[in-house]
Design an enzyme around this catalytic site. Structure first.
Site, mmCIF file in Angstrom:
data_model
loop_
_atom_site.group_PDB
_atom_site.id
_atom_site.type_symbol
_atom_site.label_atom_id
_atom_site.label_comp_id
_atom_site.label_asym_id
_atom_site.label_seq_id
_atom_site.Cartn_x
_atom_site.Cartn_y
_atom_site.Cartn_z
ATOM 1 C CG PHE A 73 4.506 12.439 2.948
ATOM 2 C CD1 PHE A 73 5.157 12.749 1.760
ATOM 3 C CD2 PHE A 73 3.380 13.162 3.309
ATOM 4 C CE1 PHE A 73 4.692 13.787 0.962
ATOM 5 C CE2 PHE A 73 2.908 14.200 2.521
ATOM 6 C CZ PHE A 73 3.568 14.514 1.344
ATOM 7 C CG HIS A 74 3.155 6.370 6.271
ATOM 8 N ND1 HIS A 74 2.585 7.454 6.878
ATOM 9 C CD2 HIS A 74 2.147 5.504 6.051
ATOM 10 C CE1 HIS A 74 1.299 7.251 7.028
ATOM 11 N NE2 HIS A 74 1.002 6.080 6.529
ATOM 12 C CB ALA A 75 5.315 2.150 2.434
ATOM 13 N NE ARG A 112 0.558 3.985 2.504
ATOM 14 C CZ ARG A 112 -0.097 2.882 2.820
ATOM 15 N NH1 ARG A 112 -1.082 2.929 3.688
ATOM 16 N NH2 ARG A 112 0.266 1.725 2.336
#
Ligand code: T46
Length: 138
Positions: free
Chosen positions: A49-51, A96
């Protein structure tokens, strides 16, 4: 559009079993500066839950299986990692999420940089702002 790049690593197999070799700038498309892995992932858990702004990574589920959901603000693609000779390349700027871990899953990640929290974009709102800024600059 999300560009999916996966690798089928060469398996050196004989009667003893299988060996896979991963080499920077050969079958891994960057200089490897870090390796980390996760296991004992609890049922139903979703991670990520981040890029990342700059980081490049290759994900390999060396045992068991899991799935990777990739987003770019418009598209969404899911890539199953279900064999130890499969690698998924994640380029900078992709969101992702990792999910559907089997009980025995061990997800190993090769990364192009050392750990740096300032490279993370951890909220969806910040991610959309990051994309917008990129569009404005191009
Ligand atoms: C990614 C996906 C695929 C460190 O201290 N060093 C490290 O190298 C890493 C990766 C993490 N950490 C610490 C930071 C947190 O306190 O370990 C903890 C868990 O990290 P995080 O919540 O970021 O883990 P995931 O599974 O959500 O994401 C990880 C990577 O952080 C990330 O870069 O792309 O796996």
């Amino acid at each position: 559009m999300i560009d999916i790049t996966t690798f089928d690593f060469e398996e050196h197999g004989d009667e003893r079993g299988v060996l896979i070799s991963l080499e920077e700038n050969r079958n891994i498309p960057f200089t490897i500066r870090r390796c980390y892995y996760m296991y004992n992932t609890q049922p139903g858990v979703e991670r990520g839950f981040h890029a990342h702004k700059k980081l490049e990574q290759v994900l390999i589920c060396v045992r068991g299986k899991c799935s990777i959901r990739l987003k770019d603000g418009e598209d969404e693609r899911v890539v199953p990692l279900d064999r130890p000779n499969k690698g998924l390349y994640i380029y900078p700027g992709l969101w992702r999420e990792m999910f559907d871990f089997s009980e025995d899953a061990c997800l190993m990640v090769l990364a192009s940089e050392l750990y740096d929290e300032s490279d993370y974009i951890r909220s969806w709102e910040d991610y959309l702002a990051f994309l917008k800024q990129g569009e404005a600059e191009n």
